[in-house]
Design a protein around this motif. Sequence first.
Motif, mmCIF file in Angstrom:
data_model
loop_
_atom_site.group_PDB
_atom_site.id
_atom_site.type_symbol
_atom_site.label_atom_id
_atom_site.label_comp_id
_atom_site.label_asym_id
_atom_site.label_seq_id
_atom_site.Cartn_x
_atom_site.Cartn_y
_atom_site.Cartn_z
ATOM 1 N N SER A 259 0.837 -1.197 0.000
ATOM 2 C CA SER A 259 0.000 0.000 0.000
ATOM 3 C C SER A 259 0.875 1.251 0.000
ATOM 4 O O SER A 259 1.969 1.268 0.565
ATOM 5 C CB SER A 259 -0.925 0.002 1.219
ATOM 6 O OG SER A 259 -0.179 0.021 2.413
ATOM 7 N N PHE A 260 0.395 2.288 -0.660
ATOM 8 C CA PHE A 260 1.125 3.551 -0.727
ATOM 9 C C PHE A 260 0.138 4.668 -1.017
ATOM 10 O O PHE A 260 -1.032 4.424 -1.351
ATOM 11 C CB PHE A 260 2.219 3.507 -1.801
ATOM 12 C CG PHE A 260 1.708 3.388 -3.219
ATOM 13 C CD1 PHE A 260 1.561 4.509 -4.026
ATOM 14 C CD2 PHE A 260 1.382 2.145 -3.756
ATOM 15 C CE1 PHE A 260 1.098 4.398 -5.335
ATOM 16 C CE2 PHE A 260 0.917 2.020 -5.064
ATOM 17 C CZ PHE A 260 0.770 3.153 -5.853
ATOM 18 N N GLN A 261 0.601 5.887 -0.880
ATOM 19 C CA GLN A 261 -0.164 7.060 -1.270
ATOM 20 C C GLN A 261 0.601 7.791 -2.364
ATOM 21 O O GLN A 261 1.830 7.868 -2.316
ATOM 22 C CB GLN A 261 -0.372 8.001 -0.079
ATOM 23 C CG GLN A 261 -1.236 7.427 1.027
ATOM 24 C CD GLN A 261 -1.350 8.378 2.203
ATOM 25 O OE1 GLN A 261 -0.455 9.175 2.457
ATOM 26 N NE2 GLN A 261 -2.455 8.307 2.926
ATOM 27 N N ALA A 262 -0.128 8.313 -3.344
ATOM 28 C CA ALA A 262 0.503 9.066 -4.429
ATOM 29 C C ALA A 262 -0.300 10.327 -4.683
ATOM 30 O O ALA A 262 -1.520 10.367 -4.469
ATOM 31 C CB ALA A 262 0.581 8.221 -5.698
ATOM 32 N N SER A 263 0.382 11.366 -5.147
ATOM 33 C CA SER A 263 -0.295 12.636 -5.377
ATOM 34 C C SER A 263 -1.286 12.510 -6.528
ATOM 35 O O SER A 263 -1.003 11.896 -7.553
ATOM 36 C CB SER A 263 0.712 13.750 -5.648
ATOM 37 O OG SER A 263 1.549 13.443 -6.739
ATOM 38 N N LYS A 264 -2.440 13.090 -6.320
ATOM 39 C CA LYS A 264 -3.528 13.040 -7.295
ATOM 40 C C LYS A 264 -3.107 13.661 -8.617
ATOM 41 O O LYS A 264 -3.419 13.149 -9.695
ATOM 42 C CB LYS A 264 -4.731 13.778 -6.713
ATOM 43 C CG LYS A 264 -5.942 13.878 -7.617
ATOM 44 C CD LYS A 264 -7.072 14.608 -6.894
ATOM 45 C CE LYS A 264 -8.322 14.698 -7.752
ATOM 46 N NZ LYS A 264 -9.436 15.355 -7.010
ATOM 47 N N PHE A 265 -2.390 14.781 -8.531
ATOM 48 C CA PHE A 265 -1.912 15.497 -9.711
ATOM 49 C C PHE A 265 -0.397 15.363 -9.819
ATOM 50 O O PHE A 265 0.297 15.106 -8.823
ATOM 51 C CB PHE A 265 -2.248 16.992 -9.620
ATOM 52 C CG PHE A 265 -3.703 17.311 -9.450
ATOM 53 C CD1 PHE A 265 -4.626 16.998 -10.439
ATOM 54 C CD2 PHE A 265 -4.156 17.939 -8.300
ATOM 55 C CE1 PHE A 265 -5.972 17.303 -10.288
ATOM 56 C CE2 PHE A 265 -5.493 18.253 -8.132
ATOM 57 C CZ PHE A 265 -6.408 17.930 -9.124
ATOM 58 N N LEU A 266 0.114 15.562 -11.009
ATOM 59 C CA LEU A 266 1.537 15.804 -11.156
ATOM 60 C C LEU A 266 1.902 17.065 -10.369
ATOM 61 O O LEU A 266 1.067 17.958 -10.183
ATOM 62 C CB LEU A 266 1.893 16.000 -12.633
ATOM 63 C CG LEU A 266 1.637 14.813 -13.567
ATOM 64 C CD1 LEU A 266 1.765 15.248 -15.021
ATOM 65 C CD2 LEU A 266 2.599 13.676 -13.270
ATOM 66 N N ILE A 267 3.128 17.148 -9.895
ATOM 67 C CA ILE A 267 3.556 18.335 -9.154
ATOM 68 C C ILE A 267 3.577 19.525 -10.110
ATOM 69 O O ILE A 267 4.227 19.493 -11.155
ATOM 70 C CB ILE A 267 4.937 18.120 -8.517
ATOM 71 C CG1 ILE A 267 4.875 16.968 -7.517
ATOM 72 C CG2 ILE A 267 5.422 19.398 -7.837
ATOM 73 C CD1 ILE A 267 3.877 17.140 -6.392
ATOM 74 N N SER A 268 2.854 20.562 -9.747
ATOM 75 C CA SER A 268 2.695 21.730 -10.622
ATOM 76 C C SER A 268 3.825 22.732 -10.412
ATOM 77 O O SER A 268 4.564 22.680 -9.420
ATOM 78 C CB SER A 268 1.356 22.410 -10.334
ATOM 79 O OG SER A 268 1.346 22.934 -9.009
ATOM 80 N N ASN A 269 3.940 23.661 -11.352
ATOM 81 C CA ASN A 269 4.904 24.753 -11.188
ATOM 82 C C ASN A 269 4.633 25.537 -9.910
ATOM 83 O O ASN A 269 5.563 26.005 -9.244
ATOM 84 C CB ASN A 269 4.844 25.695 -12.396
ATOM 85 C CG ASN A 269 5.513 25.117 -13.624
ATOM 86 O OD1 ASN A 269 6.562 24.485 -13.531
ATOM 87 N ND2 ASN A 269 4.905 25.317 -14.789
ATOM 88 N N GLY A 270 3.353 25.691 -9.563
ATOM 89 C CA GLY A 270 3.015 26.415 -8.344
ATOM 90 C C GLY A 270 3.537 25.724 -7.101
ATOM 91 O O GLY A 270 4.067 26.372 -6.183
ATOM 92 N N GLU A 271 3.386 24.400 -7.046
ATOM 93 C CA GLU A 271 3.926 23.657 -5.904
ATOM 94 C C GLU A 271 5.446 23.723 -5.887
ATOM 95 O O GLU A 271 6.063 23.907 -4.832
ATOM 96 C CB GLU A 271 3.465 22.203 -5.979
ATOM 97 C CG GLU A 271 1.982 21.993 -5.737
ATOM 98 C CD GLU A 271 1.579 20.552 -5.966
ATOM 99 O OE1 GLU A 271 1.550 19.783 -4.986
ATOM 100 O OE2 GLU A 271 1.305 20.188 -7.130
ATOM 101 N N TYR A 272 6.053 23.569 -7.045
ATOM 102 C CA TYR A 272 7.511 23.560 -7.120
ATOM 103 C C TYR A 272 8.093 24.934 -6.787
ATOM 104 O O TYR A 272 9.212 25.038 -6.269
ATOM 105 C CB TYR A 272 7.957 23.113 -8.513
ATOM 106 C CG TYR A 272 9.375 22.602 -8.552
ATOM 107 C CD1 TYR A 272 9.662 21.275 -8.250
ATOM 108 C CD2 TYR A 272 10.430 23.443 -8.872
ATOM 109 C CE1 TYR A 272 10.966 20.802 -8.269
ATOM 110 C CE2 TYR A 272 11.735 22.984 -8.888
ATOM 111 C CZ TYR A 272 11.994 21.659 -8.588
ATOM 112 O OH TYR A 272 13.293 21.197 -8.596
ATOM 113 N N PHE A 273 7.322 25.988 -7.053
ATOM 114 C CA PHE A 273 7.764 27.349 -6.750
ATOM 115 C C PHE A 273 8.061 27.512 -5.263
ATOM 116 O O PHE A 273 8.978 28.242 -4.878
ATOM 117 C CB PHE A 273 6.687 28.339 -7.197
ATOM 118 C CG PHE A 273 7.002 29.781 -6.904
ATOM 119 C CD1 PHE A 273 8.053 30.420 -7.535
ATOM 120 C CD2 PHE A 273 6.232 30.509 -5.999
ATOM 121 C CE1 PHE A 273 8.341 31.752 -7.281
ATOM 122 C CE2 PHE A 273 6.506 31.835 -5.735
ATOM 123 C CZ PHE A 273 7.566 32.465 -6.377
#
Length: 764
Positions: A259-273
Amino acid sequence: MSTQQALREPPRTATQSAAASSDAGSLPLLNLASGREAVLDYFENTWALTEQLFSSLATDEAYYVRPYHKTRHPLVFYYAHPVCFYVNKMLVSGLIDKPVNQEFELLFETGVDEMNWDDLHDGEQDVWPELDQVRQYRDAVYELVRQVIRTHPSLDKPITMASSAWSLAMGFEHERIHLETSSVLIRELPLEYVKEPDVWPDWLTAPAVQNYEPVEGADYPTNELLEVAPTRVSLGKPNGWPTFGWDNEYGQDHREVNSFQASKFLISNGEYFRFVRAGGYEQRRYWSESGWGWRQFRNVKWPTFWVQDGPAGSHRYKLRTTFSEIPMQWSWPAVVNYYEAKAYCAWLTEQDEAKMPYRLLQESEHLAIRDPALSAAIDFEPGAAEQIDLDCVMAPSSAPTINHNLRYGSEGAVDALHANERGFHDTFGNVWQWCEDPFHPLPEFKIHPYYTDFSTPCFDGEHQMILGGSFISTGDEASIWSRFHFRPHFFQHAGFRVVLDTGVEGKKGDKYDTDELVNQYLLFHYGSLAEQQDEALATRIEFPAVVNLIDRTVELMNQFAPRRIKALDLGCAVGRSTFELARTFDSVVGLDYSDAFIDAAEHLRQRRSLAYKRWDTGTHYTALKASIDEEIDRERIGFVQGDAANLAGAPMVQNDEQYDAILLSNLMCRLSAPVQCLQQFNESDRYLKSGGILVISSPNTWMAQYTDPARFLDGADSDETLAALGECLPGFELLHEEDLPFTIREHRRKYEYIIAQVSVWRKL
């Protein structure tokens, strides 16, 4: 001229562009049973896409400009390389019997696969012919391929791997790979050399206006982790699947996924900022050794396709797309390399104070987050149209939730398209997804004789897998079967999503983390023989003869290791074997599943001593102290909590240099996935280098509470047990085996007497 005509008829010169259309894109992936006309259509579409892409070069000079990083050839090479590939592979397969231009077919045959980020290619750059000569060569090969398709008898029946026409399909898909990689090189060119093509698909999402201060939930979506239950996945393209496939796609493998958890979306530029603005590029602690070296060498301070739009420190950015510079799109996926993705994971772990480290997807987990219906494709039966349609690239009209196959002209917002049945967005398309796995073959892997070195040179532990495809991935690249790879410093249209282990964390507390067990293991590791035995009883009875397990396994590591540079101690418990290995090895990492064990080991590393209690009986204890010899250089040592069967989830282990020797002591029969643990060392050189050794010590106490009985590596006797271990290590030779008796004290009148089976294996 219609769009389809524009994409079938290649421009004859650089000045003859295809007709303008906003709907230009790729044909579906070629069904090799579709007949001669379908093959011709697919070839002409492939060729036209290349011409369309290269029509974005504004001047002839742009073809000869070196990439800023100098680790790739100029674009003139990639304009001719796929063309000479057609000729060379048709010669190999016997479709033709003579070259078109032997000089060109040698000059443009081999590209560049730099070994490192500073492996610069500053050789002669005047070797490239004039552009008119290259165009004439392209014209000649274009006519030759058309003639072969129209007339060669091998196309009278469906194309298979055994057919000489397989080399044609190989040429189509090879050209489509370079369509994508060339688009990245164009994205890296100065804007003065680039213009918008006359024909190119529309944006997935229209660019938003410039905003330098992104707000979560407004400028980019709030991401969340979705839970994925334990499952079993199957890999490997069926041999009868009616499309071309590269050799690494074939074979069969079945993998258990915790079992694991994964982010629903790809990491966005906003998150990476957030990572960029927090100074993530200046903080050494977030980066691997090689990643930090790359960052320093390139003096990187933000992602390569972000364009500074203000004074230093203002954190004002625009976004470079393939052909233009636009306002920063905070909702689009962050396009980064593997090093940057891993650094973000380390930073996010610190920010969230996560008990388990964030990491990237593994290949098996990528399969686990796909639509459940896709799993039926693995059982393909020839002629089953409904199974073929599961691969959306073969019928793109049925794939409105996937930004691939040039349906759109760039990456777009991570929430622009609908989620799949499991709730994840962009499991395929938009941008590739970096994975923890090094590129590796599947069981039953076979090289195809038409291209013997497509995959095998990259099974070296130095290439990271990317999965899912991007907006410009077409044909086989966009297929559900594709398995691609690049070096970790390399840029592609690639991003990532983050993952947290939950299966491991949920088991730790009831399995290991008790003070009593920590005290017991501190005594076992650091207590003298007199401290481990009861002095009064020793005068009245004779204790069984035993060997010091730690001393003996460390001795075997030193005896058989080809060199003593790097060692990995898996199942290190409270760390004494790790410390002892540091006497002779330059660098040692100790890993254990238990937070409490690692805390004790790290305390000893930092402070050199640790008080603990020995249980005597009932409520009676004796105070003791574990100490580290002053001669041991504790700076050589690192400790990390993690799962030995999932080293990709342990950041400290990912140090970009393989180990010379790995110790697995009393570990195997406590793993939920023992075979998976060993496969990490067998399938690539990522962790253990060729010639390196494994020292495995195990009491073989296989129990259902730790391991599914179907996964036990045991036998009716010691020989059968050793044979079961050997079956999991086909690329190893057995060097040594012995039985090793030792005891673990529980209290003064109770001891566990164990005879470990110890074996030493060398990687061939």
